[in-house]
Structure formats: C-alpha cells, structure tokens
Design a protein around this motif. Sequence first.
Motif, PDB file in Angstrom:
ATOM      1  N   VAL A   1       5.832  37.616 -16.300  1.00 10.13           N
ATOM      2  CA  VAL A   1       5.333  36.299 -15.931  1.00 10.13           C
ATOM      3  C   VAL A   1       5.455  35.397 -17.154  1.00 10.13           C
ATOM      4  CG1 VAL A   1       3.336  34.994 -15.118  1.00 10.13           C
ATOM      5  CG2 VAL A   1       3.683  37.340 -14.335  1.00 10.13           C
ATOM      6  N   PRO A   2       6.352  34.385 -17.098  1.00 12.06           N
ATOM      7  CA  PRO A   2       6.497  33.499 -18.258  1.00 12.06           C
ATOM      8  C   PRO A   2       5.279  32.591 -18.420  1.00 12.06           C
ATOM      9  CG  PRO A   2       7.863  32.727 -16.439  1.00 12.06           C
ATOM     10  CD  PRO A   2       7.258  34.034 -16.016  1.00 12.06           C
ATOM     11  N   SER A   3       4.995  32.224 -19.652  1.00 16.71           N
ATOM     12  CA  SER A   3       3.887  31.305 -19.897  1.00 16.71           C
ATOM     13  C   SER A   3       4.452  29.931 -20.213  1.00 16.71           C
ATOM     14  CB  SER A   3       3.012  31.795 -21.048  1.00 16.71           C
ATOM     15  OG  SER A   3       3.714  31.708 -22.256  1.00 16.71           O
ATOM     16  N   THR A   4       3.747  28.909 -19.797  1.00 19.06           N
ATOM     17  CA  THR A   4       4.202  27.541 -20.037  1.00 19.06           C
ATOM     18  C   THR A   4       3.212  26.761 -20.882  1.00 19.06           C
ATOM     19  OG1 THR A   4       3.212  26.845 -17.952  1.00 19.06           O
ATOM     20  CG2 THR A   4       5.542  27.436 -17.892  1.00 19.06           C
ATOM     21  N   GLY A   5       2.425  27.423 -21.649  1.00 21.31           N
ATOM     22  CA  GLY A   5       1.476  26.715 -22.492  1.00 21.31           C
ATOM     23  C   GLY A   5       0.352  27.607 -22.998  1.00 21.31           C
ATOM     24  N   GLY A   6      -0.062  28.535 -22.184  1.00 23.02           N
ATOM     25  CA  GLY A   6      -1.126  29.438 -22.584  1.00 23.02           C
ATOM     26  C   GLY A   6      -0.647  30.874 -22.519  1.00 23.02           C
ATOM     27  N   ALA A   7      -1.429  31.751 -23.082  1.00 22.92           N
ATOM     28  CA  ALA A   7      -1.073  33.166 -23.071  1.00 22.92           C
ATOM     29  C   ALA A   7      -1.271  33.741 -21.673  1.00 22.92           C
ATOM     30  CB  ALA A   7      -1.920  33.930 -24.075  1.00 22.92           C
ATOM     31  N   VAL A   8      -0.318  34.548 -21.256  1.00 20.40           N
ATOM     32  CA  VAL A   8      -0.386  35.203 -19.952  1.00 20.40           C
ATOM     33  C   VAL A   8      -0.381  36.702 -20.195  1.00 20.40           C
ATOM     34  CG1 VAL A   8       0.794  35.572 -17.758  1.00 20.40           C
ATOM     35  CG2 VAL A   8       0.842  33.318 -18.824  1.00 20.40           C
TER      36      VAL A   8
ATOM     37  N   GLN B   1       0.492  40.352 -19.512  1.00 23.10           N
ATOM     38  CA  GLN B   1       1.580  41.028 -18.806  1.00 23.10           C
ATOM     39  C   GLN B   1       1.096  42.374 -18.285  1.00 23.10           C
ATOM     40  OE1 GLN B   1       4.366  39.443 -18.195  1.00 23.10           O
ATOM     41  NE2 GLN B   1       3.862  37.734 -19.521  1.00 23.10           N
ATOM     42  N   THR B   2       1.663  42.784 -17.173  1.00 21.35           N
ATOM     43  CA  THR B   2       1.332  44.088 -16.607  1.00 21.35           C
ATOM     44  C   THR B   2       1.986  45.188 -17.438  1.00 21.35           C
ATOM     45  OG1 THR B   2       3.255  44.111 -15.155  1.00 21.35           O
ATOM     46  CG2 THR B   2       1.256  43.077 -14.291  1.00 21.35           C
ATOM     47  N   PRO B   3       1.494  46.416 -17.345  1.00 17.67           N
ATOM     48  CA  PRO B   3       2.144  47.523 -18.058  1.00 17.67           C
ATOM     49  C   PRO B   3       3.608  47.692 -17.644  1.00 17.67           C
ATOM     50  CG  PRO B   3      -0.028  48.193 -17.339  1.00 17.67           C
ATOM     51  CD  PRO B   3       0.232  46.842 -16.724  1.00 17.67           C
ATOM     52  N   HIS B   4       3.909  47.436 -16.378  1.00 18.52           N
ATOM     53  CA  HIS B   4       5.296  47.532 -15.908  1.00 18.52           C
ATOM     54  C   HIS B   4       6.174  46.482 -16.595  1.00 18.52           C
ATOM     55  CE1 HIS B   4       8.378  48.895 -13.183  1.00 18.52           C
ATOM     56  NE2 HIS B   4       8.586  47.671 -12.737  1.00 18.52           N
ATOM     57  N   ALA B   5       5.649  45.273 -16.783  1.00 21.18           N
ATOM     58  CA  ALA B   5       6.388  44.218 -17.471  1.00 21.18           C
ATOM     59  C   ALA B   5       6.605  44.570 -18.939  1.00 21.18           C
ATOM     60  CB  ALA B   5       5.653  42.893 -17.341  1.00 21.18           C
ATOM     61  N   ILE B   6       5.610  45.134 -19.568  1.00 19.63           N
ATOM     62  CA  ILE B   6       5.738  45.528 -20.980  1.00 19.63           C
ATOM     63  C   ILE B   6       6.780  46.629 -21.123  1.00 19.63           C
ATOM     64  CG2 ILE B   6       4.512  46.577 -22.926  1.00 19.63           C
ATOM     65  CD1 ILE B   6       2.012  45.037 -21.905  1.00 19.63           C
ATOM     66  N   THR B   7       6.799  47.583 -20.213  1.00 20.52           N
ATOM     67  CA  THR B   7       7.820  48.626 -20.225  1.00 20.52           C
ATOM     68  C   THR B   7       9.208  48.009 -20.071  1.00 20.52           C
ATOM     69  OG1 THR B   7       6.282  50.215 -19.281  1.00 20.52           O
ATOM     70  CG2 THR B   7       8.625  50.731 -19.092  1.00 20.52           C
ATOM     71  N   GLY B   8       9.345  47.037 -19.190  1.00 21.08           N
ATOM     72  CA  GLY B   8      10.622  46.355 -19.007  1.00 21.08           C
ATOM     73  C   GLY B   8      11.065  45.630 -20.251  1.00 21.08           C
ATOM     74  N   ILE B   9      10.143  44.989 -20.950  1.00 24.24           N
ATOM     75  CA  ILE B   9      10.472  44.291 -22.189  1.00 24.24           C
ATOM     76  C   ILE B   9      10.970  45.275 -23.235  1.00 24.24           C
ATOM     77  CG2 ILE B   9       9.485  42.970 -24.101  1.00 24.24           C
ATOM     78  CD1 ILE B   9       7.573  41.724 -21.980  1.00 24.24           C
ATOM     79  N   VAL B  10      10.285  46.395 -23.360  1.00 24.93           N
ATOM     80  CA  VAL B  10      10.702  47.418 -24.331  1.00 24.93           C
ATOM     81  C   VAL B  10      12.094  47.940 -23.994  1.00 24.93           C
ATOM     82  CG1 VAL B  10      10.197  49.745 -25.179  1.00 24.93           C
ATOM     83  CG2 VAL B  10       8.367  48.078 -24.956  1.00 24.93           C
TER      84      VAL B  10
END
Length: 51
Positions: A7-14, A16-25
């Motif tokens: 989930v991209p952020s457009t001004g504030g911190a968002v 991320q789900t563990p699945h998103a963090i795994t994808g980033i890694v």
Amino acid sequence: MSAFGFVPSTGGAVEQTPHAITGIVLLYSLIPVATQIVSLLIFSRYRLDHD
C-alpha cells in the motif's frame, strides 16, 4: 509490488502487511540475486574466439 499487497503512502506512514514486507524483500534482494546468478552462468559458457 501490488501483487504482494503493498500500500503506497501519499503523505503519512502506512503500515504494511507481513505479506507486503516479504514481497519487498523478494523484489529487492532475492530476485535480483537469482537473475545475476543466471546471467553469470550464461556468460560463463560464452566463449570468444582468440583471433
């Protein structure tokens, strides 16, 4: 990255789900390493003629 639920952020911190963090890694470390290994294997078999 959206396939992993990023989930991209457009001004504030968002958060991320563990699945998103795994994808980033995966996208920033393991996948580039794997493509480098494959390219090294391909280029190590490529021979140049010494003329």
